[in-house]
Design a protein around this motif. Structure first.
Motif, short mmCIF file in Angstrom:
data_model
loop_
_atom_site.label_atom_id
_atom_site.label_comp_id
_atom_site.label_asym_id
_atom_site.label_seq_id
_atom_site.Cartn_x
_atom_site.Cartn_y
_atom_site.Cartn_z
N ASN A 33 22.44 -17.21 -9.57
CA ASN A 33 22.19 -15.78 -9.62
C ASN A 33 20.95 -15.47 -8.78
N ARG A 34 20.73 -14.20 -8.52
CA ARG A 34 19.66 -13.80 -7.61
C ARG A 34 18.27 -14.03 -8.20
N TYR A 74 16.59 -9.01 -14.44
CA TYR A 74 16.64 -9.99 -15.51
C TYR A 74 15.50 -9.79 -16.53
N SER A 94 25.36 -4.05 -7.20
CA SER A 94 24.97 -4.65 -8.48
C SER A 94 23.57 -4.23 -8.88
N ASP A 123 19.77 -8.48 -10.11
CA ASP A 123 18.45 -9.12 -10.16
C ASP A 123 17.54 -8.52 -11.24
N SER A 131 26.88 -11.50 -13.14
CA SER A 131 25.42 -11.51 -13.06
C SER A 131 24.88 -12.12 -11.78
N ILE A 132 25.75 -12.48 -10.85
CA ILE A 132 25.29 -13.17 -9.64
C ILE A 132 24.35 -12.30 -8.81
N GLN A 133 24.73 -11.02 -8.58
CA GLN A 133 23.95 -10.15 -7.70
C GLN A 133 22.98 -9.24 -8.45
N ALA A 159 20.79 -11.28 -17.44
CA ALA A 159 20.84 -10.05 -16.67
C ALA A 159 20.87 -8.84 -17.61
N LYS A 209 24.94 -22.65 -12.73
CA LYS A 209 25.45 -21.43 -12.11
C LYS A 209 24.46 -20.95 -11.06
#
Length: 819
Positions: A461-462, A552, A714, A550, A546-548, A525, A459
């Motif tokens: 994510n940032r 985590y 996000s 940050d 959870s892509i944008q 995230a 996947k």
């Protein structure tokens, strides 16, 4: 002797009931006199001056031939009618009249009543019922060309045998494939390519629900049944696609006649595809519907291809206790063509030589056939709760030994040979293993032998950037009760490895019930909404959440738990975990940074009263997800066994979808409540999908999520309590798109509000969402006939700004993910 003669007449009428057919011209509806009715080349009857003939037969289909007309076939029923085209296409071109491109309003009004009354006319409107079915599905050559195929293969075999210096592929594998291919094609001269039989019992009670018992099942070439394939359904208790309002733009409907069947008057509605205007070498109509005048129930539907050889689908219903049960189905669909080169290709061949070679290519059509008969109807019927135990569908037997008790017609010699020939091919080429690869994909896994591969570890994510990984789980071929698994992934941006390992131990093979122990070392995230017990489609749809984001954190620890299906509709999962947690962004909780030790328990309940499941060797499989559904989670942190966090976290998701005359409406209501003290990742991020909008051409574009907001930044809003809703309504206006697809629009409205009791405990840049955040949208389904839906969203209300770009977002969703 008299009683024996009476019994003989009774059984003769039972198995050879009389059928009546009316044959007429397609251009002017005049009767066709002298048309011949055939069953397997046996003449049954001629039509009279009114174009009518009566006959008895056990054939499921009959052929209709008449001088100067193109012959056709029709599924056998008590009352049938068929239109024939003139044989001379040039004459038809001259005589043809362009059909109006507008549906008959009277026909549409009748179809509206059919759709509104469908549930009332359905057997499920009864208090109880039971019946059985016998289904036979196959893949074979066109029935009319089998003898031609046999002669061709015999001649081809003799011809190849006379070529001692025949050029074979150089590579050993290619040589082997060529030889095996010739052998396989020879087998199909004597048997079908595929055959599947199934006998099923259907039980229904308003009190206990539905139960489907597969009484027996056999698939050629396979030792074990394909359970996911067993769940395939038909028009049983289902609105045919030709009647659905969303498909009206694909057809034109015409009220053309009325007919009496078994003493009941029926409307006759004919239909055709919208791109089917001039009947040249084609039927004038694609099909017809018989609609019972009294109840507006469907008596019969036949849907044909524009070209006769491409196939047809026929379904017939009968009234029992004022409700309409499906009696029979018959399907024939062309599935490609087998081609044979009869002349070898020459090097540097001329255009004329190429044309001559292509003209001599031998072609044979391949077809999928399906015949289903429903019988032994009983209503009302006394049913016990014990008859509905377990899952919706169960398999009583799967070796074919009981099928002869339920067959409504005997197997032909060709069908019997299919089991003999194809079973040997299946064993040789290990078709069981290859079939399970396909069923694994239905569960979102890739199956390779005894290993199931989960690709969802890969996947983006940032925090991690591109994350490359996969999970590997030993399936039931390794052990029916014990299933170990591992996963590993690598993030190219954070340059970190993530991994985990676990094992499931089943307690029974009768239902979903297993213990699980696992170790993990990973990142996630902050503030994610719980996804426990979500199915693969929901999880995939929500993967963009959870892509944008940050914000985590790392977690490493152990978890032990137990999952059980308390009933077909109720699942419980309980677990306890101990883990170390650490922020990987600039964060302090109550003036403390670093690691936190956490010991907690979790209980998850899923309630899905209308979904349908079956138990397979691979575990439970939901073959029909229906609404409503409820997901409830309760997590408790303890200051014991090494834990230093004391908190309680509740969250709930309710989702429902229903249809009314105003269209299809979908709703989601969800919320969460957190109390106690724990780092922010144990609380709730509000579902922002948008990036920070800083120097990015993609700042106004994102992928859909199950609970997200397209216009919300996000990782910006966190709450310890919140409530949200998602409302979508499909406008009942469906229009034809490119090809044979329809498009429609959904109006979407979302909102969320919450609060954070002690924001000062959390030292990082964020905002509580303490006012109602609202978003409206318009989603185009089947955008340009693609497999995607395109949505346009705009932020309104308290959080909107004066800058259009801040409020606007574009969203893309894969259509198969559904609501």
């Amino acid at each position: 002797m008299r009683i024996y003669f009476t019994l003989f007449l009774f059984y003769t009428s039972l198995f050879f009931s009389q059928s009546t057919i009316r044959v007429y011209r397609s251009d002017d509806n005049r009767p066709v006199k002298g048309a011949k009715i055939y069953c397997n080349d046996k003449l049954l009857a001629h039509t009279d001056e009114n174009g009518v003939a009566s006959f008895t037969t056990r054939c499921s289909k009959v052929d209709v031939e008449a001088s100067h007309f193109i012959g056709d076939e029709v599924v056998v029923d008590k009352n049938m009618e068929i239109s024939l085209d003139k044989e001379n296409s040039k004459t038809r071109e001259i005589e043809a009249v362009t059909l109006t491109n507008e549906s008959d309003p009277k026909a549409l009004a009748i179809l509206d009543k059919v759709f509104r009354n469908f549930r009332q006319n359905s057997p499920n409107a009864l208090d109880s019922y039971s019946y059985k079915s016998y289904e036979k599905m196959s893949f074979d050559l066109d029935q009319d060309s089998i003898n031609d195929y046999k002669r061709f293969m015999t001649a081809r075999k003799d011809s190849l045998a006379k070529l001692p210096n025949r050029t074979l592929p150089v590579k050993e594998k290619e040589k082997k494939d060529s030889v095996e291919g010739e052998k396989s094609m020879s087998v199909f001269a004597e048997s079908k390519m595929f055959l599947w039989e199934r006998a099923t019992q259907f039980l229904y009670s308003k009190k206990y629900g539905e139960k489907i018992n597969v009484l027996d099942n056999r698939i050629s070439g396979l030792k074990e049944p394909i359970y996911e394939m067993i769940t395939l359904r038909s028009n049983r208790n289902k609105v045919p696609r030709e009647v659905l309002p969303e498909n009206r733009s694909l057809y034109r409907y015409f009220l053309t006649d009325s007919i009496n069947i078994d003493g009941r008057d029926n409307y006759v509605i004919r239909f055709r595809q919208v791109d089917y205007k001039i009947p040249v070498n084609r039927r004038k109509y694609n099909g017809y519907l018989y609609i019972d005048k009294e109840t507006y129930a469907i008596k019969k539907i036949e849907s044909n291809s524009k070209v006769k050889s491409d196939g047809s689908i026929t379904s017939i219903w009968i009234p029992i206790d004022n409700k309409w049960f499906l009696k029979s189905e018959n399907l024939k669909i062309k599935m490609g063509t087998s081609t044979f080169d009869t002349v070898e290709k020459k090097e540097n061949e001329t255009a004329e030589e190429k044309k001559a070679r292509l003209d001599k290519i031998k072609k044979f059509g391949n077809y999928a056939y399906m015949k289903a008969d429903y019988f032994d109807f009983q209503t009302p019927v006394e049913l016990q709760a014990s008859q509905f135990s377990g899952y919706t569908m169960s398999v009583k037997n799967a070796d074919g030994s009981l099928l002869d008790q339920y067959r409504t017609d005997s197997l032909t010699l060709r069908e019997k040979m299919t089991y003999t020939k194809i079973d040997s091919i299946g064993k040789k080429y290990k078709l069981d293993q290859k079939a399970k690869v396909i069923t694994g994909l239905l569960r979102g896994k890739i199956r390779v032998g005894m290993v199931d591969i989960d690709p969802m570890q890969t996947k983006y994510n940032r925090y991690e950037g591109f994350r490359l990984g996969a999970g590997f789980k030993l399936n039931e071929r390794f052990n029916k009760y014990i299933s170990p698994d591992v996963y590993v992934a690598y993030g190219f941006k954070d340059r970190g490895w993530k991994y985990g390992a676990g094992v499931d131990v089943r307690t029974t093979l009768e239902r979903n019930s297993f213990f699980r122990v696992e170790y993990f070392n990973d990142v996630a995230a902050s503030g994610r909404f719980s996804q426990f017990l979500w199915n693969a489609r929901m999880t995939i749809m929500n993967s963009g959440m959870s892509i944008q984001n940050d914000k985590y954190y790392k977690y490493e620890g152990l978890r032990a738990g137990y999952e059980i299906d308390l009933s077909n509709s109720l699942t419980l999962n309980v677990s306890a975990k101990k883990q170390k947690e650490e922020a990987v962004f600039d964060y302090e909780f109550m003036n403390r940074a670093g690691r936190f030790d956490n010991f907690s328990s979790l209980a998850t309940i899923k309630f899905s009263p209308n979904s349908k499941n079956i138990m397979t060797p691979s575990g439970k499989y939901t073959f029909d997800q229906n609404f409503p559904e409820v997901y409830l989670n309760y997590e408790q942190g303890y200051k014991s066994l090494g834990g230093e966090l004391n908190y309680s976290r509740f969250d709930v998701l309710y989702t429902h979808q229903f249809r009314t005359v105003l269209g299809v409406t979908g709703t989601r209501a969800y919320g969460g409540y957190f109390t106690g003290n724990a780092p922010v990742w144990h609380q709730f991020e509000m579902g922002g999908l948008d990036s920070s909008r800083e120097n990015s051409i993609f700042s106004n574009f994102n992928l859909t999520t199950y609970l997200g907001f397209a216009t919300m930044t996000s990782g910006k809003y966190f709450n310890d309590q919140f409530a949200g809703y998602y409302f979508t309504h499909r406008i009942p206006w469906y229009f034809k798109s490119i090809g044979k697809n329809t498009s429609s629009f959904d109006v979407v409205y979302k909102g969320i509000i919450g609060n954070m009791k002690n924001p000062e405990y959390h030292k990082f840049e964020f905002s509580p969402l303490d006012h109602l955040y609202q978003e409206i949208g318009l989603e185009n389904n089947n955008f340009l006939s693609s497999k995607f839906n395109l949505g346009l969203f705009y932020r309104v209300g308290y959080y909107s700004t004066n800058k259009f770009a801040d409020n606007f977002a574009i969203q893309l969703k894969l259509k198969v993910l559904g609501f």
